[in-house]
Design an enzyme around this catalytic site. Structure first.
Site, PDB file in Angstrom:
ATOM      1  N   LEU A 111       0.694  -1.273   0.246  1.00 39.33           N
ATOM      2  CA  LEU A 111      -0.404  -0.218   0.077  1.00 39.33           C
ATOM      3  C   LEU A 111       0.429   1.274  -0.332  1.00 39.33           C
ATOM      4  CD1 LEU A 111      -2.359  -1.619   1.895  1.00 39.33           C
ATOM      5  CD2 LEU A 111      -3.270  -0.216   0.463  1.00 39.33           C
ATOM      6  N   TYR A 157      -1.604  -7.705  16.630  1.00 41.42           N
ATOM      7  CA  TYR A 157      -1.898  -6.247  15.881  1.00 41.42           C
ATOM      8  C   TYR A 157      -2.724  -5.534  15.882  1.00 41.42           C
ATOM      9  CZ  TYR A 157      -3.080  -4.888  10.809  1.00 41.42           C
ATOM     10  OH  TYR A 157      -3.221  -3.748  10.133  1.00 41.42           O
ATOM     11  N   SER A 176      -6.401  -0.534  10.538  1.00 43.60           N
ATOM     12  CA  SER A 176      -7.118  -1.215  10.280  1.00 43.60           C
ATOM     13  C   SER A 176      -8.945  -1.779  11.185  1.00 43.60           C
ATOM     14  CB  SER A 176      -6.460  -2.788  10.664  1.00 43.60           C
ATOM     15  OG  SER A 176      -7.581  -3.376  10.312  1.00 43.60           O
TER      16      SER A 176
HETATM   17  P1  NDP Z   1       3.175  -5.261   3.293  1.00 44.00           P
HETATM   18  O1  NDP Z   1       3.507  -5.970   4.376  1.00 44.00           O
HETATM   19  O2  NDP Z   1       2.826  -5.039   2.229  1.00 44.00           O
HETATM   20  O3  NDP Z   1       3.975  -3.827   3.589  1.00 44.00           O
HETATM   21  C1  NDP Z   1       4.311  -3.271   4.696  1.00 44.00           C
HETATM   22  C2  NDP Z   1       5.470  -2.117   4.852  1.00 44.00           C
HETATM   23  O4  NDP Z   1       5.263  -2.305   5.543  1.00 44.00           O
HETATM   24  C3  NDP Z   1       6.637  -3.126   3.577  1.00 44.00           C
HETATM   25  O5  NDP Z   1       7.248  -1.477   2.609  1.00 44.00           O
HETATM   26  C4  NDP Z   1       7.619  -2.689   5.627  1.00 44.00           C
HETATM   27  O6  NDP Z   1       9.057  -2.655   4.657  1.00 44.00           O
HETATM   28  C5  NDP Z   1       6.915  -2.060   6.122  1.00 44.00           C
HETATM   29  N1  NDP Z   1       7.397  -1.758   7.166  1.00 44.00           N
HETATM   30  C6  NDP Z   1       7.268  -3.080   8.321  1.00 44.00           C
HETATM   31  N2  NDP Z   1       8.361  -2.995   9.693  1.00 44.00           N
HETATM   32  C7  NDP Z   1       8.902  -1.637   9.303  1.00 44.00           C
HETATM   33  C8  NDP Z   1       9.558  -0.495   9.853  1.00 44.00           C
HETATM   34  N3  NDP Z   1      10.108  -1.728  11.406  1.00 44.00           N
HETATM   35  N4  NDP Z   1      10.242   0.001   9.460  1.00 44.00           N
HETATM   36  C9  NDP Z   1      10.004   1.003   8.235  1.00 44.00           C
HETATM   37  N5  NDP Z   1       9.034   0.323   7.633  1.00 44.00           N
HETATM   38  C10 NDP Z   1       8.504  -1.268   8.067  1.00 44.00           C
HETATM   39  O7  NDP Z   1       2.305  -4.222   3.804  1.00 44.00           O
HETATM   40  P2  NDP Z   1       0.622  -3.686   3.361  1.00 44.00           P
HETATM   41  O8  NDP Z   1       1.723  -2.586   2.634  1.00 44.00           O
HETATM   42  O9  NDP Z   1      -0.515  -4.863   2.723  1.00 44.00           O
HETATM   43  O10 NDP Z   1       0.325  -2.392   4.340  1.00 44.00           O
HETATM   44  C11 NDP Z   1       0.523  -1.574   5.364  1.00 44.00           C
HETATM   45  C12 NDP Z   1      -0.327  -1.048   6.109  1.00 44.00           C
HETATM   46  O11 NDP Z   1      -1.246  -1.319   5.903  1.00 44.00           O
HETATM   47  C13 NDP Z   1      -0.440  -1.464   7.347  1.00 44.00           C
HETATM   48  O12 NDP Z   1       0.157  -0.546   8.476  1.00 44.00           O
HETATM   49  C14 NDP Z   1      -1.353  -2.472   7.436  1.00 44.00           C
HETATM   50  O13 NDP Z   1      -1.556  -2.605   8.943  1.00 44.00           O
HETATM   51  C15 NDP Z   1      -2.569  -1.310   6.640  1.00 44.00           C
HETATM   52  N6  NDP Z   1      -3.195  -2.333   6.349  1.00 44.00           N
HETATM   53  C16 NDP Z   1      -3.477  -3.243   5.504  1.00 44.00           C
HETATM   54  C17 NDP Z   1      -4.764  -4.159   5.152  1.00 44.00           C
HETATM   55  C18 NDP Z   1      -4.722  -5.436   4.309  1.00 44.00           C
HETATM   56  O14 NDP Z   1      -5.249  -5.844   3.738  1.00 44.00           O
HETATM   57  N7  NDP Z   1      -3.493  -5.553   3.338  1.00 44.00           N
HETATM   58  C19 NDP Z   1      -5.954  -4.009   5.544  1.00 44.00           C
HETATM   59  C20 NDP Z   1      -5.425  -3.407   6.971  1.00 44.00           C
HETATM   60  C21 NDP Z   1      -4.936  -2.769   7.352  1.00 44.00           C
HETATM   61  P3  NDP Z   1      10.047  -4.081   4.200  1.00 44.00           P
HETATM   62  O15 NDP Z   1       9.433  -4.159   2.821  1.00 44.00           O
HETATM   63  O16 NDP Z   1      11.654  -3.808   4.645  1.00 44.00           O
HETATM   64  O17 NDP Z   1       9.278  -4.992   5.202  1.00 44.00           O
END
Ligand code: NDP
Length: 254
Positions: free
Chosen positions: A36, A177, A162
């Site tokens: 996202l 979470y 979420s």
């Molecule tokens: P992804 O797992 O696809 O991506 C997560 C991103 O967060 C990656 O870029 C990851 O980096 C980064 N990240 C994780 N930990 C850290 C950190 N300590 N510092 C910096 N970056 C970090 O998740 P989504 O894109 O699906 O989710 C994005 C947001 O949307 C989240 O907050 C999630 O909770 C929320 N969300 C998603 C839903 C879904 O259905 N997908 C539903 C509801 C909410 P890296 O590549 O280095 O791991």
């Protein structure tokens, strides 16, 4: 939806604010190398603003930024692990030096480590990790960036939350979470109340179930989930939607 989120008494200071032109705006999206965050960055950049693509893996971030630049976006990588105070404050300094402003902060970085776990038995290490990234990461990044918004009396802060964090959610899985997102929602409301009338709007957005690495197969297209986040990141000053929880531009229950 044309209503303000808080009763009038929560909006203390009168605002006489001028919105910056889109091309003037500088945005930061955390966790933007994939999922996202990447799509939010793409959509914000498409409107002509400068977007800093936060990534804890610098080379993954640079690859993503290069791709978005090749699509015409003004996108630059910002090395950022949201759990690292050193990263967070170094980035705040860099943004101040290079741009002197930050207009939009999307706290998108997030992780879910405890699918299938329950609150009675989940490993506390996992709970701490979830709070570190999903709650404290967003909180600290916001504190560090706020001075750059206050300077121009303008800002949009979007906490990517979420529906799992809704207090009346009836599912018991992924307790760490859920609690981290419920706490992020609480932080959203508190900060919005504090900043009422300042020109800085703070909202939480649930993107819905989205087909990213986290969401897995079966979710909605990433562009659809990202659109609601981009909407909150570009809200007009009037009406001042502040302190709300939204999905697809519609208010949802906390
Ligand atoms: P992804 O797992 O696809 O991506 C997560 C991103 O967060 C990656 O870029 C990851 O980096 C980064 N990240 C994780 N930990 C850290 C950190 N300590 N510092 C910096 N970056 C970090 O998740 P989504 O894109 O699906 O989710 C994005 C947001 O949307 C989240 O907050 C999630 O909770 C929320 N969300 C998603 C839903 C879904 O259905 N997908 C539903 C509801 C909410 P890296 O590549 O280095 O791991």
């Amino acid at each position: 939806m044309n209503t303000v989120a808080f009763p009038a008494r929560w909006t203390r200071r009168p605002s006489t604010l001028v919105e910056p032109e889109l091309a003037q705006r500088v945005a930061l999206v955390s966790g933007a190398n994939r999922g996202l965050g990447l799509e939010v960055t793409r959509q914000l950049a498409a409107s002509g603003m400068t977007v800093l693509l936060g990534s804890r893996d610098a080379s993954a971030g640079e690859r993503a930024a290069r791709q978005l630049r090749s699509e015409g976006g003004n996108v630059f990588v910002a090395p950022l692990d949201v759990t690292s105070p050193a990263d967070v404050y170094a980035l705040a300094k860099r943004i101040e030096r290079d741009y002197g402003r930050l207009d939009i902060l999307v706290n998108n970085a997030g992780a879910c480590f405890d699918a299938g776990n329950e609150a009675s038995s989940v490993d506390m290490t996992i709970v701490r990790q979830a709070l570190e990234i999903n709650l404290l990461g967003a909180w600290q990044l916001t504190e560090a960036m706020l001075p750059l918004m206050r300077r121009h009396d303008y800002g949009r802060i979007v906490n990517v939350s979420s529906g799992c964090g809704a207090i009346d959610s009836e599912c018991a899985s992924s307790p760490a979470y859920r609690v981290s997102k419920a706490a992020l929602n609480s932080h959203t409301r508190m900060l919005a109340m504090e900043l009422g009338g300042s020109g800085i709007l703070v909202n939480a957005v649930c993107p819905g179930w989205v087909a990213t690495d986290m969401g897995g197969h079966g979710g909605r297209p990433v562009a659809e989930g990202a659109a609601g986040i981009v909407w909150a990141a570009t809200l007009p000053s009037r009406p001042a939607l502040n302190g709300g929880f939204f999905r697809d531009r519609m208010r949802i229950d906390w």
